[in-house]
Each structure stands twice: as C-alpha cells, then as structure tokens.
Design an enzyme around this catalytic site. Structure first.
Site, PDB file in Angstrom:
ATOM      1  N   SER A 156       7.241   1.578 -13.850  1.00 10.94           N
ATOM      2  CA  SER A 156       6.350   2.566 -13.341  1.00 10.94           C
ATOM      3  C   SER A 156       6.358   3.217 -11.932  1.00 10.94           C
ATOM      4  CB  SER A 156       4.799   2.303 -13.177  1.00 10.94           C
ATOM      5  OG  SER A 156       4.485   0.627 -12.268  1.00 10.94           O
ATOM      6  N   ASP A 401      -4.539  -3.295  -6.502  1.00 11.19           N
ATOM      7  CA  ASP A 401      -3.283  -2.936  -6.886  1.00 11.19           C
ATOM      8  C   ASP A 401      -2.520  -3.309  -5.408  1.00 11.19           C
ATOM      9  OD1 ASP A 401      -0.715  -2.251  -7.731  1.00 11.19           O
ATOM     10  OD2 ASP A 401      -1.857  -0.933  -8.973  1.00 11.19           O
ATOM     11  N   HIS A 404       1.612  -0.892  -6.554  1.00 18.23           N
ATOM     12  CA  HIS A 404       1.759   0.961  -6.712  1.00 18.23           C
ATOM     13  C   HIS A 404       0.736   1.490  -5.084  1.00 18.23           C
ATOM     14  CE1 HIS A 404       1.889  -0.818 -11.072  1.00 18.23           C
ATOM     15  NE2 HIS A 404       2.736   0.246 -11.357  1.00 18.23           N
TER      16      HIS A 404
END
Length: 422
Positions: A156, A401, A404
């Site tokens: 990702s 998070d 990311h």
C-alpha cells in the site's frame, strides 16, 4: 562628420557616414535573408515586425519550451546523495494537486478531505546538501513516458507512490484522453494522448504469499512462498520502467513463515525463518526473475528503499507522546534514525542488488522520510473501509496510522527523485 577612405589614385575621397551606415545595413540584411535567420536589425536601421503570432501564443510556447528544458538540470545520481540533506520550509509552495482535485486518491490517504486542520506539512521541501533535485514537471514526466509503461509493484505504500505520480500528471491530460482501470490487484491509468500507462500491481511481499488477497490479519498465519514469483510476474513483463518496493509486510514479527513449493500442505509445509533470512530468500527469487527476464536495453528497473514508520514517539524525544499524532514539523536532527527502520533489512536489499547482473537503481527515500513524523495520515484516515469515528480519533494510541502518508505529501518527493533519475 565624415571618414576619409583612401583611393587607389593619388587623391582621397570623403564619403558621408550616412552612406556607409546604409550600405552596412543593406549588407547585413542580405546575409540574414541568405541564412534564413531573419531577426531585428540594429537600431540604426528601420525595424519591422517579423512575427504575426499573438503575444499570448508566443508566451505559451516559450513556457512549454522552458518546461521541457527543465531537463537541463545536471542531476547525476553518482555524485548527488539525495539521502543527505534537510527539509526547508517554503510558504510559497503549492501542491500540483489536492485530494479534492485528483479523483484517484484512496480515502485512506486523503488527510485534508478526512478533516486534517493544518497544512504546513505540505510546504516542506527536501534540499540535498550537495545538489539540486529538479522540480516535478508534469509535461516533462509525460514526455519521458511517451509510448511507455511505468509499473509500480509492491504494497500500500507503493500504491500511494503510484497514486501520487498519477495525480501529479493527470491534470495536464484532457478529459476523454485518460482512463483508469482497477481490479483487485492490478490498476492501470492510461494517457491516450501520450500512448502511456502508469500502473500498479499489488504484491506486498513481491514474491507469492497466502495473504495478498484476502489479507490474513493474524501475522502468525501468513505464509510467504519465497521461491515463486512467476504467476504475478506475467503482469510485469513488457514494462519499460519497473519500480519495486517491499518492506513493511515483512516486519510483522521476528520470524516469518517461509514455504518452498506448493501451498497445498499449508502451515505444515512452512518453516519459520528469521525475518532477514526470509527477506533475502524472497529478494533473491525476485532478482533471479529480473536477471533472467528483463531486457536492460529496453527496461529500467528501480527499487525504492523502505518507508519508515513512526509509532514510538520516544524515538524523537517525546516519551509521553502519542506516536505521530499531532506532530506538525519534521525532525531537524540529521542523525535521527527511528526504531521503525531496520538497517539490517536495508543491507539485505543492497547486498542482493549488488550481485545482480541487471542494473537496478536504488531510490533511497528512507533517511529523508525518517524526519517526516508530521506527514503521516495519523487519525485522518480510514480503517476497514470506514473513516475513523470521533471516538476513534480521540484514541490515537490505538488508531493513529503512523505507517502511511498523506496525499498530497511525502510520496510526491519520492516521485520527484524518481523523475530526476529518469
């Protein structure tokens, strides 16, 4: 006033200056016609307009020429260490896109759309110590990609770099001349005008695994088939530019379940290996495929180094902090290296690539990304396909998070470096 021009006879003749000037102008005009390079004459001669183009059109053409000439930068990766430098705040910087203007950004990375209130994280510019990285030019990028396939392969984080690249260029491509095709693993953005595609293939370990899709949440049940890459590699063949990355998915524990052969026997056929050992085996399989399949005269291969995580605020001197939550500035200490980056794994990448017969360019984004504790999605993201609730945002220790990155944001700098290499 007059000049005295000696004659071949005994006497001299005075010729007026105006006649000499007129003769010179006429001679120069003749030369310019002869070479088909007509330009404005000197101020002593009558001026005549030589172009019927509107001024705006001329300015536009000059602007386009200058944008292409952005390639004039002498960026030499052998002499320019992009990893050594600092982040410089520039209030005049404006991203080439936003998460509202670009329709291709996953909600997971859309920090501003998800409610992030500050914008300073968008105005930091990476400045290497001993060189200059050219600014990202969408037209230059698409001219480089004309008639080509650019393919990103990885997890990702690699998908966010792909989305960044697409968003950096898509605004210059007219509606009707671009398209996006998405499947579970394979994503293709096409620019018809340039006969080019910018693609992403989902392969979090690069080699095969039992957890690509659907994702197995329990790391102990994940199995990596370290000796196989062929099934997915058929999607990579024929690409002109390949950009690989794999790191975070390997870091789920100290050991990794590795398998040779078939998945038929499940966990019984797997062997738990130290993560760096399993990582080396997987990368060697990838390297063997590259060396045996890729034609280096037609295809360029890149490997992006690991993207750091920032889940331990004590790393940057905040033992009572909450991971990357509420961080608004980069770290200034050039020696900073957090616990979210594993140097042993980085050495594995360097060692494997060093012994390959195909030239692979390493795009080192790790150190410059280490400083960007402010650029993560934090609580302005989604989980399980849903935007974090107010209750979840109020508990950043569990839900922030710090893996990311926001888009626009740090991955745009990664692509700036990639384009400089191209």
């Amino acid at each position: 006033m007059s000049f005295l021009i000696p004659n071949r006879g005994a006497c001299g003749t005075k010729i007026p200056l105006s006649i000499i000037a007129l003769a010179l102008c006429g001679f120069m005009f003749f030369l310019l016609l002869y070479t088909e390079r007509i330009s404005l004459m000197s101020s002593s001669c009558p001026r005549k307009a030589i172009s019927s183009k509107p001024k705006e059109k001329i300015r536009k053409e000059r602007s386009e020429i200058m944008e292409v000439l952005d390639d004039r930068f002498e960026f030499d990766p052998e002499e320019c260490n992009v990893a050594a430098g600092k982040w410089v705040y520039n209030s005049s910087i404006k991203p080439l896109y936003t998460d509202k203007s670009c329709p291709y950004i996953d909600r997971q990375f859309s920090c501003m759309k998800n409610g992030r209130p500050d914008t300073d994280y968008l105005r930091w510019e990476w400045q290497p110590d001993d060189c200059t990285i050219p600014r990202f030019s969408p037209k230059l990028a698409m001219n480089k990609l004309r008639g080509k396939r650019l393919l990103f392969v990885g997890d990702s984080l690699q998908r966010s770099q792909w989305e960044s690249f697409v968003c950096l260029v898509e605004s210059i491509i007219p509606e009707g001349e671009k398209s996006m095709e998405r499947s579970r693993k394979y994503f293709v953005f096409k620019a018809k005008e340039y006969n080019a595609s910018i693609e992403f293939y989902w392969a979090p370990f690069i080699v095969e695994s039992n957890t690509d899709i659907p994702v197995i949440l329990d790391p102990k049940k994940r199995i990596v088939k370290v000796d196989s890459v062929e099934d997915r590699a058929k999607f990579w063949e024929g690409a002109d530019i390949l950009v690989f990355n794999t790191y975070v998915w390997w870091m789920s524990g100290l050991r990794m379940n590795a398998l040779w052969g078939s998945f038929g026997n499940g966990e019984r056929g797997a062997e738990a290996l130290d993560t760096p050992v399993a990582y080396r085996l997987g990368l060697k399989t990838w390297a063997n495929w590259v060396d045996s399949t890729v034609d280096s005269s037609k295809t360029r291969v890149f490997f992006t180094t690991m993207s750091p995580t920032h889940s331990r605020s004590a790393d940057w001197g905040k033992p009572n902090g909450t991971k990357c939550f509420n961080e608004t500035k980069p770290i200034k200490d050039k020696k900073f290296w957090g616990t979210g980056s594993n140097k042993q794994m980085m050495k594995v990448v360097s060692s494997v690539i060093k012994h390959m017969t195909t030239q692979v360019t390493i795009v080192n984004i790790t150190q410059l990304s280490e400083y960007r504790i402010d650029a993560h999605t934090s609580v302005y993201t989604e989980t399980g396909g849903k935007i974090l609730t107010a209750e979840q945002r109020a508990d950043p220790m569990r839900h922030a998070d710090c893996i990311h990155w926001c888009l626009p944001g740090l991955p745009d700098t990664w692509n700036r470096i990639l384009l400089a290499h191209l």
